[in-house]
Design a protein around this motif. Structure first.
Motif, PDB file in Angstrom:
ATOM      1  N   LEU B  43     -28.576 -21.113 -12.542  1.00  0.00           N
ATOM      2  CA  LEU B  43     -27.510 -20.132 -13.070  1.00  0.00           C
ATOM      3  C   LEU B  43     -27.364 -18.872 -12.114  1.00  0.00           C
ATOM      4  O   LEU B  43     -25.987 -18.787 -12.075  1.00  0.00           O
ATOM      5  N   VAL B  44     -28.066 -18.678 -11.432  1.00  0.00           N
ATOM      6  CA  VAL B  44     -27.736 -17.533 -10.299  1.00  0.00           C
ATOM      7  C   VAL B  44     -26.871 -18.139  -9.326  1.00  0.00           C
ATOM      8  O   VAL B  44     -25.885 -17.503  -8.891  1.00  0.00           O
ATOM      9  N   SER B  45     -27.138 -19.244  -8.753  1.00  0.00           N
ATOM     10  CA  SER B  45     -26.066 -19.965  -7.793  1.00  0.00           C
ATOM     11  C   SER B  45     -24.681 -20.253  -8.388  1.00  0.00           C
ATOM     12  O   SER B  45     -23.788 -20.046  -7.669  1.00  0.00           O
ATOM     13  N   GLY B  46     -24.905 -20.627  -9.705  1.00  0.00           N
ATOM     14  CA  GLY B  46     -23.683 -20.717 -10.164  1.00  0.00           C
ATOM     15  C   GLY B  46     -22.753 -19.355 -10.440  1.00  0.00           C
ATOM     16  O   GLY B  46     -21.495 -19.664 -10.101  1.00  0.00           O
ATOM     17  N   ILE B  47     -23.398 -18.601 -10.658  1.00  0.00           N
ATOM     18  CA  ILE B  47     -22.758 -17.161 -10.684  1.00  0.00           C
ATOM     19  C   ILE B  47     -22.329 -16.713  -9.279  1.00  0.00           C
ATOM     20  O   ILE B  47     -20.973 -16.120  -8.997  1.00  0.00           O
ATOM     21  N   GLU B  48     -23.135 -16.856  -8.251  1.00  0.00           N
ATOM     22  CA  GLU B  48     -23.046 -16.620  -7.011  1.00  0.00           C
ATOM     23  C   GLU B  48     -21.528 -17.439  -6.444  1.00  0.00           C
ATOM     24  O   GLU B  48     -20.643 -17.050  -5.775  1.00  0.00           O
ATOM     25  N   ALA B  49     -21.505 -18.621  -6.762  1.00  0.00           N
ATOM     26  CA  ALA B  49     -20.588 -19.565  -6.385  1.00  0.00           C
ATOM     27  C   ALA B  49     -18.981 -19.284  -6.908  1.00  0.00           C
ATOM     28  O   ALA B  49     -18.166 -19.478  -6.295  1.00  0.00           O
ATOM     29  N   GLU B  50     -19.315 -18.444  -8.154  1.00  0.00           N
ATOM     30  CA  GLU B  50     -17.809 -17.768  -8.531  1.00  0.00           C
ATOM     31  C   GLU B  50     -17.768 -16.478  -8.068  1.00  0.00           C
ATOM     32  O   GLU B  50     -16.750 -15.779  -8.468  1.00  0.00           O
ATOM     33  N   GLY B  51     -18.401 -16.171  -6.963  1.00  0.00           N
ATOM     34  CA  GLY B  51     -18.276 -14.755  -6.331  1.00  0.00           C
ATOM     35  C   GLY B  51     -18.677 -13.554  -7.112  1.00  0.00           C
ATOM     36  O   GLY B  51     -18.653 -12.459  -6.639  1.00  0.00           O
ATOM     37  N   GLY B  52     -19.693 -13.970  -7.917  1.00  0.00           N
ATOM     38  CA  GLY B  52     -20.520 -12.762  -8.474  1.00  0.00           C
ATOM     39  C   GLY B  52     -21.823 -12.524  -8.077  1.00  0.00           C
ATOM     40  O   GLY B  52     -22.159 -13.047  -7.166  1.00  0.00           O
ATOM     41  N   GLU B  53     -22.314 -11.336  -8.476  1.00  0.00           N
ATOM     42  CA  GLU B  53     -23.768 -11.170  -8.276  1.00  0.00           C
ATOM     43  C   GLU B  53     -24.686 -11.189  -9.223  1.00  0.00           C
ATOM     44  O   GLU B  53     -24.428 -11.106 -10.533  1.00  0.00           O
ATOM     45  N   ALA B  54     -25.808 -11.943  -8.828  1.00  0.00           N
ATOM     46  CA  ALA B  54     -26.946 -12.357 -10.071  1.00  0.00           C
ATOM     47  C   ALA B  54     -28.558 -12.269  -9.271  1.00  0.00           C
ATOM     48  O   ALA B  54     -28.491 -12.648  -7.924  1.00  0.00           O
ATOM     49  N   THR B  55     -29.433 -11.747 -10.019  1.00  0.00           N
ATOM     50  CA  THR B  55     -30.620 -11.901  -9.560  1.00  0.00           C
ATOM     51  C   THR B  55     -31.393 -12.538 -10.526  1.00  0.00           C
ATOM     52  O   THR B  55     -31.106 -12.027 -11.826  1.00  0.00           O
ATOM     53  N   GLY B  56     -32.421 -13.460 -10.331  1.00  0.00           N
ATOM     54  CA  GLY B  56     -33.291 -14.071 -11.462  1.00  0.00           C
ATOM     55  C   GLY B  56     -35.010 -13.802 -11.358  1.00  0.00           C
ATOM     56  O   GLY B  56     -35.280 -13.620 -10.248  1.00  0.00           O
ATOM     57  N   PHE B  57     -35.331 -13.527 -12.527  1.00  0.00           N
ATOM     58  CA  PHE B  57     -36.803 -13.459 -12.557  1.00  0.00           C
ATOM     59  C   PHE B  57     -37.264 -14.341 -13.584  1.00  0.00           C
ATOM     60  O   PHE B  57     -36.994 -14.268 -14.847  1.00  0.00           O
ATOM     61  N   LEU B  58     -38.408 -14.764 -13.428  1.00  0.00           N
ATOM     62  CA  LEU B  58     -39.393 -15.289 -14.215  1.00  0.00           C
ATOM     63  C   LEU B  58     -40.123 -14.379 -15.033  1.00  0.00           C
ATOM     64  O   LEU B  58     -40.726 -13.566 -14.182  1.00  0.00           O
ATOM     65  N   LEU B  59     -39.998 -14.230 -16.244  1.00  0.00           N
ATOM     66  CA  LEU B  59     -40.890 -13.233 -16.879  1.00  0.00           C
ATOM     67  C   LEU B  59     -41.280 -13.395 -18.529  1.00  0.00           C
ATOM     68  O   LEU B  59     -40.635 -14.093 -19.290  1.00  0.00           O
ATOM     69  N   ASN B  60     -42.706 -13.257 -18.482  1.00  0.00           N
ATOM     70  CA  ASN B  60     -43.047 -13.467 -20.036  1.00  0.00           C
ATOM     71  C   ASN B  60     -43.067 -12.326 -20.771  1.00  0.00           C
ATOM     72  O   ASN B  60     -43.814 -11.317 -20.498  1.00  0.00           O
ATOM     73  N   ALA B  61     -41.997 -12.164 -21.608  1.00  0.00           N
ATOM     74  CA  ALA B  61     -41.818 -10.687 -22.098  1.00  0.00           C
ATOM     75  C   ALA B  61     -42.986 -10.417 -23.155  1.00  0.00           C
ATOM     76  O   ALA B  61     -43.160  -9.101 -23.255  1.00  0.00           O
ATOM     77  N   VAL B  62     -43.752 -11.392 -23.693  1.00  0.00           N
ATOM     78  CA  VAL B  62     -44.656 -10.719 -24.343  1.00  0.00           C
ATOM     79  C   VAL B  62     -46.052 -10.230 -23.616  1.00  0.00           C
ATOM     80  O   VAL B  62     -46.940  -9.712 -24.375  1.00  0.00           O
ATOM     81  N   GLU B  63     -46.298 -10.608 -22.283  1.00  0.00           N
ATOM     82  CA  GLU B  63     -47.144  -9.973 -21.542  1.00  0.00           C
ATOM     83  C   GLU B  63     -47.112  -8.707 -21.204  1.00  0.00           C
ATOM     84  O   GLU B  63     -46.180  -8.004 -21.125  1.00  0.00           O
ATOM     85  N   GLU B  64     -48.461  -8.032 -21.205  1.00  0.00           N
ATOM     86  CA  GLU B  64     -48.620  -6.480 -21.020  1.00  0.00           C
ATOM     87  C   GLU B  64     -47.804  -6.017 -20.018  1.00  0.00           C
ATOM     88  O   GLU B  64     -47.989  -6.879 -18.650  1.00  0.00           O
ATOM     89  N   ASN B  65     -46.864  -4.970 -20.020  1.00  0.00           N
ATOM     90  CA  ASN B  65     -46.468  -4.498 -18.969  1.00  0.00           C
ATOM     91  C   ASN B  65     -45.170  -5.373 -18.255  1.00  0.00           C
ATOM     92  O   ASN B  65     -44.585  -4.780 -17.293  1.00  0.00           O
ATOM     93  N   ALA B  66     -45.171  -6.462 -18.558  1.00  0.00           N
ATOM     94  CA  ALA B  66     -44.057  -7.410 -17.776  1.00  0.00           C
ATOM     95  C   ALA B  66     -42.441  -6.974 -18.185  1.00  0.00           C
ATOM     96  O   ALA B  66     -41.945  -6.783 -16.897  1.00  0.00           O
ATOM     97  N   LEU B  67     -42.232  -6.743 -19.047  1.00  0.00           N
ATOM     98  CA  LEU B  67     -40.791  -5.836 -19.430  1.00  0.00           C
ATOM     99  C   LEU B  67     -40.688  -4.865 -18.791  1.00  0.00           C
ATOM    100  O   LEU B  67     -39.721  -4.271 -18.073  1.00  0.00           O
ATOM    101  N   GLU B  68     -41.538  -3.939 -19.021  1.00  0.00           N
ATOM    102  CA  GLU B  68     -41.592  -2.312 -18.319  1.00  0.00           C
ATOM    103  C   GLU B  68     -41.697  -2.380 -17.012  1.00  0.00           C
ATOM    104  O   GLU B  68     -40.718  -1.539 -16.269  1.00  0.00           O
ATOM    105  N   ASP B  69     -42.308  -3.136 -16.101  1.00  0.00           N
ATOM    106  CA  ASP B  69     -42.414  -3.029 -14.699  1.00  0.00           C
ATOM    107  C   ASP B  69     -41.205  -3.825 -14.335  1.00  0.00           C
ATOM    108  O   ASP B  69     -40.687  -3.269 -13.089  1.00  0.00           O
TER     109      ASP B  69
END
Lengths: 255, 255, 255, 255
Positions: B43-69
């Motif tokens: 996904l990220v490299s596809g966006i970059e290939a189109e000239g866009g900026e993107a960053t990706g993170f793996l993250l389990n949203a239900v985990e304590e503080n994962a979202l917040e941090d």
């Protein structure tokens, strides 16, 4: 043996009054509430003084297995639960998003949504085996519209309303009547509204609306409709209805 | 420095596609998803290939503080989040009341309702300080009506919808635009629908509806509307809208 | 030949402004209104001054055959109507039940409900033959909740909303996009709100909310969304959406 | 002198049966219907045979002054109308947009919306003078969602529902209880459903659902709820409720 009407959330307002109504109509009222053993004792003895049957239990519904064990016990020791009223509220007054804690938000859900799910899971298979039953659910304006400061309450009640619809869709054809009763106004209930507003503000409100009058919703009058719904023939069941005082605006007409 | 568009739940369907759209329009897309590092990298490299900026993170949203941090980190390291898309679903397929466990029911709420609350709590005060922001929320039919087998999903989504209304009531006047986007149909999204149905059934559905056609909702077309809503002038905001394919019946017209 | 965008109810507020937007985007705007030839001439010449194409007609929509003949004429002389905006209102201010006459009540229906039905009947078969079209319908809070003094308006708008749903159910699969756009707030429109309130009250309201600001809904901003909806891909159509100013409460949160 | 319960639309289904229920409870039932003098006579004599009081009138509600004159006459000659049931339907079966004529669409409105407005205008000031009254309104699924082929019915019923809300907003504080009763299913009523489907299809449906059983809604059971609502204490009024058979899906769960 009388059929049992179980009330989860049997305070001095809707819960206790509906229990009393069912007792008067020939049910054994089983009244559960979290605290105030003295208040509970009065409810039970009040019903008995009118010639009715009632049993009271203190019970913290959000505690693990509390609901489940109690239902198991009632079914074994008192009798089959024909009617159950889920009457736990989760109104904690107005809190802004920043004020409201994770813990409060979660507690709202545990009380108002998850406890209902647990109760249905424990009760419905028993009712289904017996060919039917009635599940009355007290609900609130917050189930149909969200307002500022109501994050916990509205999220929990919105979940409650949808859950009532899924339960109805799955269990109505099996003979279990689920009714979502939208209380759209202030109830003359010292235990909840009174405690939330504080005594002074509550008295002021009562006086404003007319003490002993019907500006506030009167639990004994509301109980008539709870009872009626429970007695509807299965060819004409009501799944959702609203209740409000004649002098109040409907939720879609007021702030 | 580009403004950030944060996508919580950036799979190959709506989430990733909306992220790509915002990247194309000049945002730095920050894509968060629970698993599939390879898919995320693409996904990220596809966006970059189109000239866009993107960053990706793996993250389990239900985990304590994962979202917040993660939000704290993004704001500090990448830039202020101007637009956020909450795109976590909680559809686990059809389960009867007896099949559905407490744990599943709770997880539905943790994903679909509580994580949204947590994200709003973390983001909104930051947005408010900056004078505004946009919070797009993907929602589902189950937010407006409950169906058999949908206990967990409907309860969680019903809570989500009411929560969006309370957030809107409190934060719209402070310049934060909350939009509840009701996806009322099947999305051409192999990651979610595909996984739920199984590959064979998914292919069958796609063929039935017309591969490459628009019987299924096409994420890149949906993304146009997500983007439009985010750009609405504050004198004409949409809080709720539905999206469905022309060939589909509306939820109020079908099972 | 440019595609035609027909606006029924093209005053200085939403109608005329949406017409202008479509003209700017390459449509021939056909603007119909009941009265004020001078205002209509200004709208048309304003569009032409921007390099757009427009034609204006005075037309009393409730008159027998007025709508039908005009549509027939436009299709024959100007071109196929690809997009139509139904923008007739029926707000006559607050009238109690005893004040409101049969004639007023009926006129509300003729304007707000029946004229829409007539327009759909005249247009949809033509659109269907051409494989599609778009029908945008401006609607109002009164379509979703009734308030005191709004008997005529609410009955007409409630009918309008349900009619949009029946039209959508029948014609969406045939490629005709029906969108019910709920305007939930005061529009900066001197011709309607201004006339209803009287100039003084209207100026006072504008000042209160911030002249040139966005307390009132700005038609040129609303027009962006009208246009966007008309351009949605058929795999992701919106049937209903609301529009309100960020500073306004949603209808479910206010009187 | 007994209080009067006026039924507008007193066929062999809901209308006549509700009239009979009120007669049994001590009201003088005044039954109005458009045609079938013989059927009307039977209804009246059936009530009298049970010891009740009833009067019947043939009346075409859409005719100018027909409603108004009749109400005036009843109030003068029979007694004050305490409860009124508006039970006129406007279901004409499924008609596509092109099939449906202007005349049919208008007739739907005259029956289902305008006649209700006229009745309220004639009745409510009288009720208000006496300090209160009850106005029960039979409504239909089409009041809350539009479906293909239902243009006339849905537009008329959508108007009816909103009108009930405006009437309630204006008159509840004056002691007049307006209840919008959503009949969400097929009623065991040979006069309407039977006529619409044709005898053969109606018999087939009855057999499918179980003759003498409750797959169809039984009018005498529905009448219990109509009566209950009319007797609610003014501190706990229901404005809207649904009624359906246990074996039927709710409107939000089916086509």
């Amino acid at each position: 043996m009388k059929p049992v009407c179980l009330v989860m959330g049997a305070g001095a307002g809707i819960g206790g009054t509906v229990g009393r109504k069912f007792a008067k109509e020939g049910y054994h009222a089983v009244l559960c509430r979290r605290s105030d053993a003295e208040g509970l004792r009065k409810l039970v003895s009040g019903i008995e003084a009118e010639g009715g049957e009632a049993t009271g239990f203190l019970l913290n519904a959000v505690e693990e297995n509390a609901l489940e064990d109690r239902i198991e016990h009632i079914e074994r020791e008192i009798g089959p639960i024909e009617v159950a009223l889920f009457n736990l509220g989760a109104q904690i007054g107005s809190r802004t998003l920043t004020e409201l804690t994770y813990k409060q938000f979660e507690l709202g859900w545990r009380m108002a949504t998850f406890a209902l799910f647990r109760m249905a899971k424990e009760l419905f298979p028993r009712m289904e085996e017996r060919g039917g039953g009635t599940f009355l659910v007290t609900s609130a304006t917050a189930a149909v519209r969200g307002n500022a400061g109501q994050h916990s309450h509205a999220a929990a009640m919105g979940g409650r309303r949808m859950l009532c619809q899924t339960l109805n869709a799955e269990y109505a054809p099996k003979g279990i009547h689920v009714a979502h009763i939208l209380i759209d106004g202030a109830v003359d209930a010292p235990d909840t509204l009174g405690r939330m507003l504080g005594e002074e503000a509550f008295q002021k409100l009562r006086e404003q609306r007319g003490l002993d009058a019907d500006g506030l919703m009167l639990p004994e009058k509301m109980a008539e409709t709870y009872y009626h719904v429970s007695q509807q023939h299965r060819s004409a069941w009501t799944h959702e209805l609203d209740l409000r005082s004649f002098s109040d605006l409907a939720w879609w007409n007021h702030r």
